[in-house]
Scaffold this active site. Structure first.
Site, PDB file in Angstrom:
ATOM      1  N   ILE A  75       8.963   7.825   4.024  1.00  0.00           N
ATOM      2  CA  ILE A  75       8.091   8.273   2.945  1.00  0.00           C
ATOM      3  C   ILE A  75       6.612   8.064   3.264  1.00  0.00           C
ATOM      4  CG2 ILE A  75       9.742   8.220   1.082  1.00  0.00           C
ATOM      5  CD1 ILE A  75       7.435   5.263   1.750  1.00  0.00           C
ATOM      6  N   ASN A 101       8.171   1.204  -3.865  1.00  0.00           N
ATOM      7  CA  ASN A 101       8.519  -0.190  -3.590  1.00  0.00           C
ATOM      8  C   ASN A 101       8.588  -0.511  -2.094  1.00  0.00           C
ATOM      9  OD1 ASN A 101      10.031  -2.886  -4.280  1.00  0.00           O
ATOM     10  ND2 ASN A 101      11.422  -1.766  -2.903  1.00  0.00           N
ATOM     11  N   TYR A 172      -1.386  -7.178   4.729  1.00  0.00           N
ATOM     12  CA  TYR A 172      -0.576  -7.003   3.519  1.00  0.00           C
ATOM     13  C   TYR A 172      -1.446  -7.107   2.268  1.00  0.00           C
ATOM     14  CZ  TYR A 172       3.140  -8.170   0.126  1.00  0.00           C
ATOM     15  OH  TYR A 172       3.982  -8.212  -0.957  1.00  0.00           O
ATOM     16  N   LYS A 176      -1.999  -4.137  -0.462  1.00  0.00           N
ATOM     17  CA  LYS A 176      -1.585  -4.326  -1.850  1.00  0.00           C
ATOM     18  C   LYS A 176      -2.773  -4.228  -2.810  1.00  0.00           C
ATOM     19  CE  LYS A 176       2.861  -4.859  -1.489  1.00  0.00           C
ATOM     20  NZ  LYS A 176       3.736  -3.768  -1.968  1.00  0.00           N
TER      21      LYS A 176
END
Length: 304
Positions: A75, A101, A172, A176
């Site tokens: 994706i 997710n 990360y 995020k």
């Protein structure tokens, strides 16, 4: 106890072969949704790949009387994201909810973080949110323009690392944090088309967190409540993915154990206006005064 809050809806969940994604997919199905289970089946660091995890979750849903199909595309590519949305439309004739997710970790201190590890983590988390959202939003915009305004929902997955930072997770944390910005923009842009976009910052025991929190995660309490089970986060995701959350958009929720918190982001604090240009010394003196009147920031995870 189920309520059927998602009866008649079709939901797509990325990274749904394990952990939080699996819990979300099962919870959505239990509440009546038909689910597209996306997962590449990669390892914790994003390498490898197998169709097994996604298909296994599909079989779990079907065994419980629900409807689901698997999707094994990447994706974080245009083709993979487009085929994800197409799978929902081909299999079930509609799309109502997108739960972004999917992700993995490649933790390093910044001075040891390779460029490839930066790119890989930002790609799967941030680009892997953007592309499914882009293709889903294009579908919903077309529906709205055709006079079929949807009650569409997007649930993005940020993290406490994205809100506060986390030592050893610069890639990360940046990804995020970017997801929060993307959520705010998407909520504003897509509101006119019947699309609500929110984000969660979950804390749960998954493959991504079990090593980091091995020494701090709580054991199941007496009576069987496992405070760090991924399933504790899913009820909020189900509600945010349903028509019942009408009017809730552009918000970030922290979810952990039995606790839900509305996170309040950047907003103006103490300010000073000279009405003219500052000198460096004046700017510094003023900044120190403003800082003395401001709320101290929350500590970065892992900082001492």
């Amino acid at each position: 106890m189920t309520t059927g809050i998602c009866t008649g809806r079709v939901a797509v969940v990325t990274g749904a072969g394990r952990g939080l994604g699996r819990a979300h997919a099962l919870a959505l199905a239990a509440e009546g949704a038909k689910v597209v289970v996306n997962d590449l089946g990669v390892g914790l660091d994003g390498t490898g790949g197998a169709a097994g995890p996604a298909q296994q979750v599909v079989e779990e849903i079907r065994a419980l009387g629900g409807e689901a199909v698997a999707h094994g595309g990447d994706i974080a590519t245009g083709d993979g994201a487009a085929s994800l949305i197409a799978t929902a439309l081909d299999a079930f004739g509609r799309l109502d909810t997108l739960v972004n997710n999917a992700g993995f970790l490649r933790d390093r201190m910044l001075v040891n973080l390779d460029e490839d590890d930066w790119d890989a983590v930002v790609r799967v988390h941030l680009k892997g949110h953007f592309l499914p959202l882009k293709h889903a939003a294009a579908h919903w915009r077309s529906e709205a323009k055709a006079g079929r305004t949807p009650a569409a929902r997007v649930v993005n997955t940020s993290s406490g690392a994205g809100l506060l930072g986390s030592v050893g997770q610069g890639n990360y944390s940046a990804a995020k944090a970017g997801i929060v910005g993307l959520t705010l923009v998407a909520a504003a842009e897509m509101a006119r088309y019947g699309v609500q976009v929110n984000a969660i910052a979950p804390a749960a025991r998954t493959r991504m967190t079990e090593q980091t929190f091995a020494d701090t995660m709580a054991a199941p309490e007496e009576g069987g409540f496992d405070a760090m089970a991924p399933e504790n986060v899913s009820p909020l995701v189900v509600w945010l993915g349903s028509a019942a959350c009408a009017g809730v958009t552009g918000r970030v929720f922290e979810a952990e154990a039995g606790r839900i918190t509305v996170m309040e982001g950047w907003r103006p604090g103490p300010t000073a206006d000279k009405g003219a240009r500052w000198t460096p010394a004046e700017a510094g003196e003023t900044a120190l005064k403003l800082l003395a009147d401001s709320e101290p920031p929350q500590p970065v995870y892992g900082a001492r």
